[in-house]
Every structure is written in C-alpha cells, then in structure tokens.
Design an enzyme around this catalytic site. Structure first.
Site, PDB file in Angstrom:
ATOM      1  N   LYS A  66       0.812  -1.229   0.000  1.00 30.06           N
ATOM      2  CA  LYS A  66       0.000   0.000   0.000  1.00 30.06           C
ATOM      3  C   LYS A  66       0.849   1.285   0.000  1.00 30.06           C
ATOM      4  O   LYS A  66       0.521   2.240  -0.700  1.00 30.06           O
ATOM      5  CB  LYS A  66      -0.952   0.016   1.203  1.00 30.06           C
ATOM      6  CG  LYS A  66      -2.099  -0.987   1.074  1.00 30.06           C
ATOM      7  CD  LYS A  66      -3.058  -0.863   2.256  1.00 30.06           C
ATOM      8  CE  LYS A  66      -4.218  -1.841   2.117  1.00 30.06           C
ATOM      9  NZ  LYS A  66      -5.254  -1.633   3.132  1.00 30.06           N
ATOM     10  N   ASP A 102     -10.370   2.877   2.430  1.00 26.89           N
ATOM     11  CA  ASP A 102     -10.535   2.188   3.720  1.00 26.89           C
ATOM     12  C   ASP A 102     -11.382   3.000   4.703  1.00 26.89           C
ATOM     13  O   ASP A 102     -12.214   2.443   5.421  1.00 26.89           O
ATOM     14  CB  ASP A 102      -9.171   1.882   4.341  1.00 26.89           C
ATOM     15  CG  ASP A 102      -8.467   0.723   3.636  1.00 26.89           C
ATOM     16  OD1 ASP A 102      -9.160  -0.147   3.068  1.00 26.89           O
ATOM     17  OD2 ASP A 102      -7.221   0.690   3.649  1.00 26.89           O
TER      18      ASP A 102
END
Ligand code: ATR
Length: 279
Positions: A66, A102
């Site tokens: 990420k 997220d």
C-alpha cells in the site's frame, strides 16, 4: 475485456475477487473479470507502470504494497495523500490515480450497522495505531468526531500516527488508563489484531462507555470477537468488521465498471460461505 485485479504478496488470502466477481455477475457487467495478481515487492514498480498494458482498468492494492504503491503513483485522492497509502488504483483521463477507500468503508459500515450513531455527539476511542488505524482515525475526524482518544500498546506508535497524519483533536492514553479513555465515549473501535484468536481476546470493562455507545471491531475472523460478544451482552450496539471489507470495495467497482454496487445480505452470505462461517 475489462479486467481489474488485487495486487499483493502473497495474495491467495484476498477475498476481493469473491466480492467483485459476485457484483460483476449480479449486475451483468459484460466481459468483466477480477483477478488475483501475486506481485513480489521488486516487481511492483514494473507491474504498476504496465497495469493498462497488462489489460487492467484498475486494481486493489493490499499487504505489503500500500505505501510503495503510493510512492510509485503521481496522482492521488485526498485520503491517499494524507495517509501516504493506496488501496485502489483507477485509470483516469490523466492516467493512473491512487485512492484510499478504507476510511469510506469503515464509516459506511458503521452507518449501515448502527444507523443511530452520530460521530459528533461524543468522544471516540480507538485501540491500535497500525495501518488500518490511520485510515479510521482520519475518517472519524472528517465525520466530525469531537475528540479521538487513542490507546495503543506501544505509545510511540500512537504519537507517530497523530503527528504524521496531523490529527487535531487526538489524545493518547496509556493502556492502563483505558477506563478513563472509555468514560462517556460514544464509539469504541478495535483496530488491533487482538481477538483474531479467542485466547487473545480483548477483555475490557465497558461500563464507562456512554449508554448509547457503539462498539466495533475490524477483526472479522471470527465475526463475533470476544469484544463484540461482551459489548452485546452489556447492551451496546455492535458492528462487526466484515462490512468494512465489503464497503471499501464499492468505490473501486464503481470507478472500474461504471455501476455503483450495493452491499447486501446476499453478498455477506457469499463471503461468509467462503470463510466457512455462518451468521
Ligand atoms: P494493520 O496495518 O493491519 O493495522 P499493524 O500495523 O501490524 O496492522 O498494527 C497492528 C496493531 O495491533 C498495532 O496497534 C499493534 O500494537 P503495537 O503498535 O503496540 O505493536 C496492535 N497489536 C498487535 N498485537 C497486539 C497485542 N497482543 N496486544 C495489543 N496490541 C496489539
């Protein structure tokens, strides 16, 4: 063929293909497919540079890529920029853009599981200070939480989280100060891995929480962690962590395939079936 994929190393554990292929079938998206792509760290730069050439309109990015994906991309949405982490890549007219969904997934799950919850009404307590905690902290701040109380085993990591993402109204509490942190709070969220194994359950005295408080866990294996079981028994509203995984997938699917998908009980059952779990 319109293809998207999840990039990770390893990636076999990822449940993203299950979610996106369910939606592709449900909404009848023609000639679409979502795949797993195992990419070693030293191949990530090449894979991202050639994403379109490899036939993908976009991708999800998972552990351990990420942060590296953030650094490799030149365009980002606001949350990815603030977190310096990307979980979704989209092809735009200007080229590839890194996004982070997220925080959206966390808030959408809470709103769906606890419709009465109001972020602005009371302080929020967050246990943990890892990668997931960063996205959650920002999303709670943006949602209007008046005060974020962070409790982490390693205090220095909580301090780094607060300074690196620039949280305005955050206070750090020691682990043994938890009763004071919980006092009057309207939301308790566990972002640590505690609870993934039952012998490692978080066992807390939840009585200082506000009466209307919501308790949520990002752990979803098991679906009902010890924390959620205790909270439910004490009469609090509980929201399990599976919904965050399902909701964070919504913006990516919409960007790649042009249909905004819904998180339904049917999708939940589909994913739970794969986990060998039932409600
Ligand atoms: P992620 O990026 O998925 O959030 P992570 O960065 O490894 O994962 O973060 C894990 C979180 O769980 C951290 O807050 C970690 O606490 P430390 O910062 O002290 O390591 C927390 N954690 C993991 N195991 C724990 C345990 N046994 N007790 C308390 N906290 C724990």
């Amino acid at each position: 063929m319109r293809k998207a994929c999840v990039i990770g190393w390893p990636v076999a554990h990822s449940r993203s293909p299950l979610i996106h292929n369910f939606w592709i079938e449900k909404y009848g998206v023609a000639d679409a497919l979502y795949e797993r792509l195992a990419v070693e760290p030293d191949k990530l730069a090449d894979t991202i540079a050639r994403l379109n050439e490899l036939g993908y309109v976009g991708a999800n990015v998972t552990v351990p890529h990420k942060e590296a994906a953030f650094a490799l991309l030149t365009r980002h949405d606001a949350l990815a920029k603030r977190l310096r982490a990307v979980n979704t890549i989209v092809t735009t007219d200007e080229g590839l853009e890194g996004r982070n969904t997220d925080g959206y997934g966390f808030i959408a799950n809470l709103k769906s599981g606890a419709p009465g919850w109001n972020a602005a009404a009371a302080p929020v307590v967050m246990i943990g200070a890892g990668g997931a905690a960063r996205a959650i902290a920002v999303s709670l701040e943006e949602e209007g939480a008046p005060e974020l109380r962070i409790v982490n085993r390693t205090r220095a990591r909580a301090e780094a989280l607060v300074t690196e993402i620039g949280l305005a109204d955050a206070h750090i509490y020691e682990w043994d100060e938890l009763p004071r942190a919980l006092d009057g709070a309207g939301l308790l969220v566990n972002t640590t891995t505690r609870g993934m194994k039952s012998e490692n359950d978080l066992s807390l005295d939840l009585s200082p929480l506000a009466k209307q408080a919501v308790v949520t866990d990002i752990v979803y294996t098991p679906l009902e962690t010890g924390l959620l079981r205790d909270a439910k028994a004490a009469g609090f509203t509980v929201v399990d962590g599976l919904g965050m995984l399902l909701h964070q997938a919504v913006p990516g699917f919409e960007a790649w395939f042009g249909t905004r998908p819904e998180v339904t009980d049917e999708l939940r059952a589909h994913v739970l079936g794969d986990m060998g779990a039932r409600e």
